[in-house]
Design a protein around this motif. Sequence first.
Motif, short mmCIF file in Angstrom:
data_model
loop_
_atom_site.label_atom_id
_atom_site.label_comp_id
_atom_site.label_asym_id
_atom_site.label_seq_id
_atom_site.Cartn_x
_atom_site.Cartn_y
_atom_site.Cartn_z
N HIS A 1 -26.19 -30.37 5.18
CA HIS A 1 -25.38 -30.66 6.40
C HIS A 1 -23.90 -30.46 6.10
O HIS A 1 -23.49 -30.07 4.98
CB HIS A 1 -25.52 -32.22 6.55
CG HIS A 1 -27.06 -32.46 7.05
ND1 HIS A 1 -27.64 -31.93 7.82
CD2 HIS A 1 -28.03 -33.37 6.49
CE1 HIS A 1 -29.01 -32.33 8.01
NE2 HIS A 1 -29.15 -33.35 7.08
N GLY A 2 -23.19 -30.62 7.06
CA GLY A 2 -21.84 -30.31 7.18
C GLY A 2 -21.12 -30.81 6.25
O GLY A 2 -20.07 -30.34 5.56
N TYR A 3 -21.37 -31.95 6.06
CA TYR A 3 -20.58 -32.92 4.98
C TYR A 3 -20.85 -32.64 3.43
O TYR A 3 -20.16 -33.25 2.67
CB TYR A 3 -20.32 -34.60 5.39
CG TYR A 3 -21.92 -34.96 5.29
CD1 TYR A 3 -22.75 -35.26 4.31
CD2 TYR A 3 -22.74 -35.30 6.39
CE1 TYR A 3 -23.82 -35.85 4.27
CE2 TYR A 3 -23.86 -35.57 6.44
CZ TYR A 3 -24.43 -35.96 5.28
OH TYR A 3 -25.71 -36.39 5.19
N LEU B 1 -16.32 -35.88 9.46
CA LEU B 1 -17.68 -35.64 9.75
C LEU B 1 -17.98 -34.79 11.13
O LEU B 1 -18.58 -33.72 10.93
CB LEU B 1 -18.55 -37.05 9.88
CG LEU B 1 -18.73 -37.74 8.66
CD1 LEU B 1 -19.34 -39.14 8.94
CD2 LEU B 1 -19.82 -37.02 7.74
N HIS C 1 -19.37 -31.28 11.04
CA HIS C 1 -20.55 -31.01 11.69
C HIS C 1 -20.25 -29.72 12.74
O HIS C 1 -21.36 -28.78 12.74
CB HIS C 1 -20.83 -32.16 12.40
CG HIS C 1 -22.04 -31.96 13.41
ND1 HIS C 1 -23.28 -31.82 12.91
CD2 HIS C 1 -22.12 -32.06 14.75
CE1 HIS C 1 -24.06 -31.50 13.81
NE2 HIS C 1 -23.36 -31.68 14.89
N LEU C 2 -19.11 -29.71 13.19
CA LEU C 2 -18.69 -28.39 14.19
C LEU C 2 -18.76 -27.20 13.25
O LEU C 2 -19.44 -26.17 13.73
CB LEU C 2 -17.50 -28.77 14.77
CG LEU C 2 -17.29 -30.00 15.93
CD1 LEU C 2 -15.96 -29.89 16.43
CD2 LEU C 2 -18.30 -29.60 17.06
N GLY C 3 -18.11 -27.23 12.20
CA GLY C 3 -17.77 -26.12 11.22
C GLY C 3 -19.44 -25.50 10.88
O GLY C 3 -19.36 -24.34 10.07
N CYS D 1 -23.06 -27.16 11.17
CA CYS D 1 -24.31 -27.16 12.02
C CYS D 1 -24.08 -26.56 13.59
O CYS D 1 -24.96 -25.65 13.97
CB CYS D 1 -24.88 -28.57 12.37
SG CYS D 1 -24.74 -29.62 11.00
#
Lengths: 108, 108, 108, 108
Positions: free
Chosen positions: D17-19, D71, D75-77, D79
Amino acid sequence: MTETTAPAVGHQHDGPHGYASDKGAYLKRMRRIEGQVRGIARMIDEDVYCIDILTQVSAVTKALQAVSIGLVEDHLGHCVVDAARASEAEGAAKVKEAADAIGRLVRS
Amino acid sequence: MTETTAPAVGHQHDGPHGYASDKGAYLKRMRRIEGQVRGIARMIDEDVYCIDILTQVSAVTKALQAVSIGLVEDHLGHCVVDAARASEAEGAAKVKEAADAIGRLVRS
Amino acid sequence: MTETTAPAVGHQHDGPHGYASDKGAYLKRMRRIEGQVRGIARMIDEDVYCIDILTQVSAVTKALQAVSIGLVEDHLGHCVVDAARASEAEGAAKVKEAADAIGRLVRS
Amino acid sequence: MTETTAPAVGHQHDGPHGYASDKGAYLKRMRRIEGQVRGIARMIDEDVYCIDILTQVSAVTKALQAVSIGLVEDHLGHCVVDAARASEAEGAAKVKEAADAIGRLVRS
């Protein structure tokens, strides 16, 4: 990286913006909000009870938030998605910029 | 409607409201906010970049919050304090009403 | 009412605070929030999907806001009302202090 | 990176995931927030002045918002950008989902 056209000056973007297709709807919403703001001024001028004014201010704040959530969605769906497809660097720059704007909304 | 004495039906209040002494200042702030809202509509109409519009929407939201915080302070300092001095029941009713309005602000 | 001592140093207050009667309920709510926060850490540790974590963070923020709205109501109904009855100056000081705290909540 | 299958069932996502890259930092922040929440419970238990508790609740809310803004950015960067590159439909679905989550944050 071949960024032929778009000189990406500042945060500019050469295509139509995310909200372009709904421009009329956004303008209508903003005019309604403008009317609500004018209505609050009138309430103050007519000495309406404080609590009723507060209720109206909350309503306008909510209406503005709804506009901004719509603008964020349109922006992500157009400008950010287009940038992500153009190149990794452009995508990253648009994501950073969008996240900063979202941060200002969440905090306001 | 003849509001001669105001028997405190509902949330009425017969004296001047909390914000009365600052009425001119509140009206000026609301007019400025109205101008900002109109400015956002103009930005949309002129296809200004989404992020710049979002920044402006956040600014208006903050300005509205500042107005509402001022109104809450004036309301507590006048209507609620006066009610608290008048009787326990009136104080309790005004506190409940103010807390509900504050809740709407915090959540909006 | 004999409030002999209490020289109102700083923001002190010698009686029980506004939330005293509901202390057990507030403690229970805070423990539930603590559990939710721990749950979010666990979600991060277990690589749960970002959006599900965000949803949970929004839920905790709302729960905290509900606690703070309750505390504001209790504070207005006890500390502020008592101060308003004690003297004009004490009432004004408590109102200013409460409005500042409400402003922090609205802005957070 | 071998993203072989990715059946994109629901909002699932098979990669990290993004994080993920900041997992340790997020866990540390959540533990600090958990400590702050426990601190608020202790303040209530020790009858600390309401306003001081409210200040602390505002601080925790701000800390949670900062986590959620981080977060969102991650997430944008990851997923959302990945989905945008994969296909138009996947990009649109992730944008809609992210905008909904952002809406919940802005409103909370």
